[in-house]
Design a protein around this motif. Structure first.
Motif, short mmCIF file in Angstrom:
data_model
loop_
_atom_site.label_atom_id
_atom_site.label_comp_id
_atom_site.label_asym_id
_atom_site.label_seq_id
_atom_site.Cartn_x
_atom_site.Cartn_y
_atom_site.Cartn_z
N GLU A 1 2.32 32.82 1.77
CA GLU A 1 2.12 34.38 1.39
C GLU A 1 0.61 34.34 1.24
O GLU A 1 -0.01 35.35 1.24
N CYS B 1 1.55 39.87 -7.69
CA CYS B 1 3.09 39.42 -7.29
C CYS B 1 3.51 38.43 -8.15
O CYS B 1 3.23 37.19 -7.90
N SER C 1 6.76 31.59 -4.26
CA SER C 1 7.21 32.41 -2.87
C SER C 1 7.63 33.80 -3.34
O SER C 1 7.99 34.16 -4.45
N CYS C 2 7.48 34.82 -2.45
CA CYS C 2 7.57 36.00 -2.35
C CYS C 2 9.13 36.44 -2.06
O CYS C 2 9.38 36.42 -0.53
N ASP D 1 6.59 37.31 -8.70
CA ASP D 1 7.52 36.44 -7.89
C ASP D 1 6.77 35.54 -7.41
O ASP D 1 7.19 34.16 -7.49
N TYR D 2 5.67 35.75 -6.55
CA TYR D 2 4.99 34.58 -5.97
C TYR D 2 4.21 33.78 -7.04
O TYR D 2 4.06 32.27 -6.90
N ARG E 1 10.53 39.32 -1.58
CA ARG E 1 10.49 40.33 -0.73
C ARG E 1 9.88 39.96 0.73
O ARG E 1 10.67 40.38 1.68
N CYS F 1 5.65 43.54 0.78
CA CYS F 1 5.22 43.38 -0.34
C CYS F 1 3.59 43.95 -0.60
O CYS F 1 2.90 43.38 0.09
N HIS G 1 -0.95 38.24 -3.38
CA HIS G 1 -0.21 36.79 -3.67
C HIS G 1 -1.45 35.83 -3.95
O HIS G 1 -2.22 35.48 -2.87
#
Length: 98
Positions: free
Chosen positions: A21, A34, A42-43, A36-37, A45, A52, A56
């Motif tokens: 990402e 992000c 890792s993302c 999540d990242y 989405r 996304c 990142h």
């Protein structure tokens, strides 16, 4: 300009290596991070075929460290240590975020 063109053609999937990402263009400091990242490496989405709009960045990126300080997740002394490690090439995780 060639690097920017290459970065826009990156397709992230479940099979992509961790950290792929970061090859995407950074939408800029005005965009949100992000989490999540940042927290998982890792993302979801992107890996599920979605888009996304968030940034990142690695856990040791100065913008990520600044956000963690603002959220009370990291004290300034630990932040200085993370930045020093990143500049020395240590990279490192830096722990969770939000």
């Amino acid at each position: 300009a060639a690097a920017a063109a290459a970065a826009t053609s990156v397709q992230i999937t479940l099979a992509s290596p961790p950290g792929a990402e970061e090859l995407l263009l950074d939408p800029g400091a005005g965009a949100s991070l992000c989490f999540d990242y940042i927290n998982n490496g890792s993302c979801t989405r992107l890996r599920t075929g979605g888009a996304c709009k968030y940034r990142h960045l690695s856990r040791t990126h100065p913008d990520v460290i600044a956000d963690r300080i603002r959220q009370g997740k990291l004290n300034p002394a630990a932040a200085a240590q993370l930045l020093a490690q990143a500049q020395a090439g240590g990279g490192g995780g830096g722990g969770g975020g939000r």
